[in-house]
Design an enzyme around this catalytic site. Structure first.
Site, mmCIF file in Angstrom:
data_model
loop_
_atom_site.group_PDB
_atom_site.id
_atom_site.type_symbol
_atom_site.label_atom_id
_atom_site.label_comp_id
_atom_site.label_asym_id
_atom_site.label_seq_id
_atom_site.Cartn_x
_atom_site.Cartn_y
_atom_site.Cartn_z
ATOM 1 N N HIS A 117 6.794 -35.545 7.320
ATOM 2 C CA HIS A 117 6.762 -34.254 8.021
ATOM 3 C C HIS A 117 5.656 -34.316 9.067
ATOM 4 C CE1 HIS A 117 6.938 -29.554 7.601
ATOM 5 N NE2 HIS A 117 6.580 -29.912 8.826
ATOM 6 N N HIS B 244 5.329 -33.563 13.331
ATOM 7 C CA HIS B 244 5.886 -33.234 14.649
ATOM 8 C C HIS B 244 5.134 -34.072 15.666
ATOM 9 C CE1 HIS B 244 7.914 -29.599 13.017
ATOM 10 N NE2 HIS B 244 6.909 -29.665 12.152
ATOM 11 N N HIS C 110 12.875 -26.709 7.880
ATOM 12 C CA HIS C 110 11.682 -25.982 7.471
ATOM 13 C C HIS C 110 12.160 -24.720 6.754
ATOM 14 C CE1 HIS C 110 9.604 -28.601 10.225
ATOM 15 N NE2 HIS C 110 8.460 -27.954 10.157
ATOM 16 N N GLU D 41 7.975 -21.717 4.418
ATOM 17 C CA GLU D 41 6.595 -21.870 4.902
ATOM 18 C C GLU D 41 6.039 -20.448 5.020
ATOM 19 O OE1 GLU D 41 6.334 -23.331 8.956
ATOM 20 O OE2 GLU D 41 4.184 -23.762 8.808
ATOM 21 N N ASP E 194 2.019 -32.593 9.262
ATOM 22 C CA ASP E 194 2.636 -31.550 10.113
ATOM 23 C C ASP E 194 2.225 -31.688 11.582
ATOM 24 O OD1 ASP E 194 4.381 -29.472 10.507
ATOM 25 O OD2 ASP E 194 3.155 -27.921 9.579
ATOM 26 N N ASP E 195 1.083 -31.121 11.946
ATOM 27 C CA ASP E 195 0.599 -31.162 13.338
ATOM 28 C C ASP E 195 -0.879 -31.544 13.314
ATOM 29 O OD1 ASP E 195 3.035 -29.790 14.735
ATOM 30 O OD2 ASP E 195 2.554 -28.490 13.051
HETATM 31 N N1 HPA Z 1 6.506 -24.893 11.324
HETATM 32 C C1 HPA Z 1 7.475 -24.574 12.171
HETATM 33 N N2 HPA Z 1 7.615 -25.136 13.345
HETATM 34 C C2 HPA Z 1 6.751 -26.059 13.713
HETATM 35 C C3 HPA Z 1 5.722 -26.436 12.892
HETATM 36 C C4 HPA Z 1 5.605 -25.827 11.621
HETATM 37 O O1 HPA Z 1 4.699 -26.096 10.813
HETATM 38 N N3 HPA Z 1 5.032 -27.387 13.551
HETATM 39 C C5 HPA Z 1 5.643 -27.579 14.722
HETATM 40 N N4 HPA Z 1 6.692 -26.784 14.839
HETATM 41 ZN ZN ZN Z 2 6.473 -28.676 10.452
#
Ligand code: HPA
Ligand code: ZN
Length: 335
Positions: A14, A16, A194, A197, A275-276
């Protein structure tokens, strides 16, 4: 424990790629492309990295991605992540990209995918990191836009393993994308989404029922629904949990509230991911470390999470078995 986490072989599922865009590289590419960012310096930009929810983050994330213009930019972005992944003993990675973030600005689909793909190929030969590409649809846009994007992806079917769903979750439920996912499955793509969250458990249920996902990205709100927890365990539906992301976007109030340990106790196939990472203060090892500190994870838990990362991956079953054995050997030697 720090060394144990750093050196254990692991897969990231996971990530991006646009979320791995470090401010320094962002400024460098902006300058190269003659684009003026809203911020005057790396320091000014970093001051903006404090978020109250997913949307506040997404606004800055899309702004940063706006400086990516040429194939070389996408290559450099991906290569920078791979070097970091290599440092952290990631031996396999399955990365998301958001084509619509770029095609909406007039960048060709081919520019984006070729830059990413070429860097991943170099990652295989130069760093020994295997990889897969997952294309995400932006869920705040219409399904018709997602269908157009799927059509653009068809010539690249051999290098895109799956489609996913990201961006603003609440108000954009899985059923909005039922037809495009059905079409993607018909064309031979795997699916992920996703869910849970920020969105309700119903989105997790419907990602499984309607979108036929092979993995749930995040999924932490599953903790609110006992029946769902049982279902996840029985079906061994993987969850790609992202501890620092959940903390920084306030999906959990404090790291101690992250249900990761509970997922393991309930035999749910949870994994740890970043994630990011450029926005949330850490790559995969910092995510493992933060979760380990807050939840008192043991070496056995860490090994289980690393093992899960391969089990939950889209690697072939023989490679999965070999990687799982590497993790087990590592655990036996270093426990
Ligand atoms: N959630 C949803 N969209 C996203 C995320 C995330 O954590 N990171 C980049 N796009
Ligand atoms: Zn994500």
């Amino acid at each position: 424990m720090k060394n144990f986490i750093n050196n254990i072989p692991k897969a990231e599922l996971h990530l991006h790629i646009e979320g791995s865009f470090e401010p320094e590289l962002m400024f460098k590419i902006a300058q190269r492309n003659g684009i003026k960012l809203k911020y005057n310096s790396v320091e000014d930009l970093k001051k903006e990295y404090s978020f109250n929810n997913l949307q506040e983050f997404l606004d800055i994330y899309y702004e940063g991605a706006g400086v990516l213009i040429n194939e070389q930019d996408f290559y450099d972005l991906t290569w920078a992540y791979l070097e970091k992944a290599h440092e952290q003993n990631i031996v396999h990675t399955e990365i998301f990209f958001d084509p619509q973030t770029h095609t909406e600005r007039g960048i060709e689909f081919s520019t984006v995918i070729n830059g990413i793909h070429k860097a991943l190929e170099a990652g295989k030969t130069k760093l020994g990191i295997s990889s897969k590409i997952i294309m995400c649809f932006l869920r705040h846009l219409d399904e018709s836009e997602a269908i157009k994007t799927l059509e653009q992806a068809l010539p690249y079917k051999d290098i895109i393993v799956a489609v996913g769903l990201d961006s603003s979750e609440v108000g954009h439920p899985p059923n909005k994308f039922e037809r495009v996912f059905e079409k993607a499955i018909r064309k031979g793509f795997l699916t992920v989404a996703h869910a849970g969250e920020e969105g309700p458990t119903e989105y997790i249920w419907n990602s499984m029922k309607l979108l036929k996902v092979a993995r749930i990205d995040h999924g932490i709100r599953a903790i609110e629904d006992d029946e769902l927890m049982k279902q996840l365990a029985t079906t061994q539906m993987p969850l790609t949990v992202c501890p620092l992301s959940n903390l920084k976007l306030k999906a959990v109030k404090k790291m101690e509230d992250l249900p990761l340990k509970v997922f393991l106790e309930k035999d749910i196939l949870a994994t740890v991911n970043s994630d990011d990472p450029a926005f949330f203060g850490g790559y995969i090892n910092e995510n493992f470390q933060a979760a380990a500190d807050a939840l008192a994870l043991t070496k056995e838990d860490i090994a289980k999470l690393a093992e899960n990362s391969f089990r939950a991956s889209f690697l072939d079953s023989e490679t999965k078995r070999a990687r799982v054995n590497e993790v087990k050997e590592y655990y036996e030697k270093n426990k």
